[in-house]
Design a protein around this motif. Structure first.
Motif, PDB file in Angstrom:
ATOM      1  N   GLY A 106       0.828  -1.205   0.000  1.00  0.00           N
ATOM      2  CA  GLY A 106       0.000   0.000   0.000  1.00  0.00           C
ATOM      3  C   GLY A 106       0.857   1.246   0.000  1.00  0.00           C
ATOM      4  N   SER A 107       0.931   1.913  -1.138  1.00  0.00           N
ATOM      5  CA  SER A 107       1.847   3.055  -1.267  1.00  0.00           C
ATOM      6  C   SER A 107       1.292   4.336  -0.637  1.00  0.00           C
ATOM      7  CB  SER A 107       2.155   3.297  -2.745  1.00  0.00           C
ATOM      8  OG  SER A 107       0.950   3.568  -3.433  1.00  0.00           O
ATOM      9  N   ASN A 108       0.013   4.336  -0.264  1.00  0.00           N
ATOM     10  CA  ASN A 108      -0.557   5.557   0.322  1.00  0.00           C
ATOM     11  C   ASN A 108      -0.476   5.544   1.845  1.00  0.00           C
ATOM     12  OD1 ASN A 108      -2.491   3.604   0.757  1.00  0.00           O
ATOM     13  ND2 ASN A 108      -4.217   4.930   0.296  1.00  0.00           N
ATOM     14  N   LYS A 109       0.326   4.622   2.399  1.00  0.00           N
ATOM     15  CA  LYS A 109       0.533   4.567   3.844  1.00  0.00           C
ATOM     16  C   LYS A 109       1.936   5.062   4.164  1.00  0.00           C
ATOM     17  CE  LYS A 109      -0.592   0.244   4.265  1.00  0.00           C
ATOM     18  NZ  LYS A 109      -0.896  -1.093   4.793  1.00  0.00           N
ATOM     19  N   LEU A 110       2.056   5.733   5.297  1.00  0.00           N
ATOM     20  CA  LEU A 110       3.364   6.201   5.740  1.00  0.00           C
ATOM     21  C   LEU A 110       3.526   5.836   7.203  1.00  0.00           C
ATOM     22  CD1 LEU A 110       5.839   7.982   4.769  1.00  0.00           C
ATOM     23  CD2 LEU A 110       4.724   9.842   5.989  1.00  0.00           C
ATOM     24  N   ALA A 111       4.668   5.295   7.546  1.00  0.00           N
ATOM     25  CA  ALA A 111       4.948   4.932   8.940  1.00  0.00           C
ATOM     26  C   ALA A 111       6.368   5.348   9.292  1.00  0.00           C
ATOM     27  CB  ALA A 111       4.765   3.438   9.147  1.00  0.00           C
ATOM     28  N   TRP A 112       6.559   5.739  10.548  1.00  0.00           N
ATOM     29  CA  TRP A 112       7.889   6.082  11.030  1.00  0.00           C
ATOM     30  C   TRP A 112       7.913   5.951  12.541  1.00  0.00           C
ATOM     31  CZ3 TRP A 112       4.145   9.569  10.030  1.00  0.00           C
ATOM     32  CH2 TRP A 112       3.924  10.592  10.945  1.00  0.00           C
ATOM     33  N   THR A 113       9.092   5.995  13.125  1.00  0.00           N
ATOM     34  CA  THR A 113       9.201   5.959  14.580  1.00  0.00           C
ATOM     35  C   THR A 113      10.023   7.151  15.053  1.00  0.00           C
ATOM     36  OG1 THR A 113      11.236   4.639  14.640  1.00  0.00           O
ATOM     37  CG2 THR A 113       9.153   3.433  14.654  1.00  0.00           C
ATOM     38  N   TRP A 114       9.739   7.559  16.270  1.00  0.00           N
ATOM     39  CA  TRP A 114      10.520   8.574  16.956  1.00  0.00           C
ATOM     40  C   TRP A 114      10.655   8.151  18.400  1.00  0.00           C
ATOM     41  CZ3 TRP A 114       7.304  13.026  14.598  1.00  0.00           C
ATOM     42  CH2 TRP A 114       8.008  13.649  13.561  1.00  0.00           C
ATOM     43  N   LYS A 115      11.754   8.574  19.020  1.00  0.00           N
ATOM     44  CA  LYS A 115      11.896   8.406  20.465  1.00  0.00           C
ATOM     45  C   LYS A 115      11.556   9.734  21.118  1.00  0.00           C
ATOM     46  CE  LYS A 115      14.826   4.473  21.081  1.00  0.00           C
ATOM     47  NZ  LYS A 115      16.060   4.010  20.458  1.00  0.00           N
ATOM     48  N   VAL A 116      10.833   9.661  22.218  1.00  0.00           N
ATOM     49  CA  VAL A 116      10.499  10.853  22.991  1.00  0.00           C
ATOM     50  C   VAL A 116      11.455  10.906  24.182  1.00  0.00           C
ATOM     51  CG1 VAL A 116       8.718  11.945  24.425  1.00  0.00           C
ATOM     52  CG2 VAL A 116       8.089  10.895  22.244  1.00  0.00           C
ATOM     53  N   LYS A 117      12.005  12.091  24.426  1.00  0.00           N
ATOM     54  CA  LYS A 117      12.928  12.270  25.546  1.00  0.00           C
ATOM     55  C   LYS A 117      12.195  11.972  26.851  1.00  0.00           C
ATOM     56  CE  LYS A 117      15.205  15.821  22.823  1.00  0.00           C
ATOM     57  NZ  LYS A 117      15.277  17.263  22.561  1.00  0.00           N
ATOM     58  N   GLU A 118      12.871  11.204  27.712  1.00  0.00           N
ATOM     59  CA  GLU A 118      12.255  10.713  28.958  1.00  0.00           C
ATOM     60  C   GLU A 118      11.565  11.820  29.764  1.00  0.00           C
ATOM     61  OE1 GLU A 118      11.838   7.610  29.914  1.00  0.00           O
ATOM     62  OE2 GLU A 118      13.210   6.553  28.572  1.00  0.00           O
ATOM     63  N   GLU A 119      12.198  12.985  29.839  1.00  0.00           N
ATOM     64  CA  GLU A 119      11.653  14.067  30.675  1.00  0.00           C
ATOM     65  C   GLU A 119      10.349  14.653  30.116  1.00  0.00           C
ATOM     66  OE1 GLU A 119      15.076  16.163  28.312  1.00  0.00           O
ATOM     67  OE2 GLU A 119      14.592  14.141  29.046  1.00  0.00           O
ATOM     68  N   TYR A 120      10.044  14.356  28.852  1.00  0.00           N
ATOM     69  CA  TYR A 120       8.817  14.872  28.223  1.00  0.00           C
ATOM     70  C   TYR A 120       7.762  13.792  28.005  1.00  0.00           C
ATOM     71  CZ  TYR A 120      11.475  19.102  27.095  1.00  0.00           C
ATOM     72  OH  TYR A 120      12.222  20.251  27.154  1.00  0.00           O
ATOM     73  N   LEU A 121       8.096  12.549  28.380  1.00  0.00           N
ATOM     74  CA  LEU A 121       7.240  11.404  28.053  1.00  0.00           C
ATOM     75  C   LEU A 121       5.788  11.596  28.497  1.00  0.00           C
ATOM     76  CD1 LEU A 121       7.574   8.771  26.582  1.00  0.00           C
ATOM     77  CD2 LEU A 121       8.273   7.694  28.718  1.00  0.00           C
ATOM     78  N   GLU A 122       5.597  11.955  29.747  1.00  0.00           N
ATOM     79  CA  GLU A 122       4.245  12.101  30.297  1.00  0.00           C
ATOM     80  C   GLU A 122       3.465  13.204  29.575  1.00  0.00           C
ATOM     81  OE1 GLU A 122       2.356  12.821  34.696  1.00  0.00           O
ATOM     82  OE2 GLU A 122       4.317  11.809  34.619  1.00  0.00           O
ATOM     83  N   GLU A 123       4.114  14.342  29.361  1.00  0.00           N
ATOM     84  CA  GLU A 123       3.471  15.483  28.697  1.00  0.00           C
ATOM     85  C   GLU A 123       3.125  15.149  27.247  1.00  0.00           C
ATOM     86  OE1 GLU A 123       4.420  20.200  27.662  1.00  0.00           O
ATOM     87  OE2 GLU A 123       5.906  19.009  28.736  1.00  0.00           O
ATOM     88  N   TYR A 124       4.032  14.451  26.569  1.00  0.00           N
ATOM     89  CA  TYR A 124       3.822  14.073  25.165  1.00  0.00           C
ATOM     90  C   TYR A 124       2.604  13.156  25.035  1.00  0.00           C
ATOM     91  CZ  TYR A 124       4.911  12.602  20.399  1.00  0.00           C
ATOM     92  OH  TYR A 124       4.844  12.351  19.043  1.00  0.00           O
ATOM     93  N   VAL A 125       2.555  12.144  25.896  1.00  0.00           N
ATOM     94  CA  VAL A 125       1.428  11.209  25.878  1.00  0.00           C
ATOM     95  C   VAL A 125       0.127  11.952  26.174  1.00  0.00           C
ATOM     96  CG1 VAL A 125       0.375   9.223  27.051  1.00  0.00           C
ATOM     97  CG2 VAL A 125       2.792   9.154  26.402  1.00  0.00           C
ATOM     98  N   GLN A 126       0.143  12.810  27.183  1.00  0.00           N
ATOM     99  CA  GLN A 126      -1.054  13.556  27.573  1.00  0.00           C
ATOM    100  C   GLN A 126      -1.568  14.423  26.428  1.00  0.00           C
ATOM    101  OE1 GLN A 126      -2.659  12.638  30.397  1.00  0.00           O
ATOM    102  NE2 GLN A 126      -4.237  13.817  29.369  1.00  0.00           N
ATOM    103  N   MET A 127      -0.659  15.079  25.727  1.00  0.00           N
ATOM    104  CA  MET A 127      -1.055  15.926  24.583  1.00  0.00           C
ATOM    105  C   MET A 127      -1.760  15.111  23.507  1.00  0.00           C
ATOM    106  SD  MET A 127       2.006  18.700  23.976  1.00  0.00           S
ATOM    107  CE  MET A 127       1.148  19.537  22.620  1.00  0.00           C
TER     108      MET A 127
END
Length: 107
Positions: free
Chosen positions: A2-23
């Motif tokens: 399926g060429s119309n799909k895009l996937a990637w990964t990123w790491k979130v810095k530990e100190e921002y993990l909770e805030e990132y998830v909450q957002m």
């Protein structure tokens, strides 16, 4: 594949993990609206510790990224979240993320 799909990964810095998830558990309505207007659909984000896996469908990613890059709301959101990840949220960059290769697809 399926060429119309895009996937990637990123790491979130530990100190921002909770805030990132909450957002992302409670995103701004205008962010959702802008992504839909950009033509992005079936957008999922999965968490594995501080690694996040992103996947969406879009018929024209170039046009979608151009739309997001010009969106005032998205630029405000990205200004906050870009400091949280080990990667680039700047859709004006040549490569805002490194797409993953799809090796399996079940229709």
């Amino acid at each position: 594949m399926g060429s119309n799909k895009l996937a990637w990964t990123w790491k979130v810095k530990e100190e921002y993990l909770e805030e990132y998830v909450q957002m992302h558990l409670d995103p701004w309505p205008e962010i959702l609206e802008e992504h839909s207007k950009a033509g992005i659909r079936n957008y999922s984000i999965f968490q594995n510790g501080n690694q996040f896996f992103y996947c969406f469908e879009c018929d024209d990613t170039e046009a979608a990224f151009a739309y997001i890059a010009g969106s005032e709301a998205c630029n405000r959101w990205n200004a906050i979240t870009s400091k949280m990840v080990e990667g680039s949220f700047d859709f004006n960059d040549a490569v805002p993320m490194v797409p993953l290769r799809e090796v399996f697809y079940l229709k």
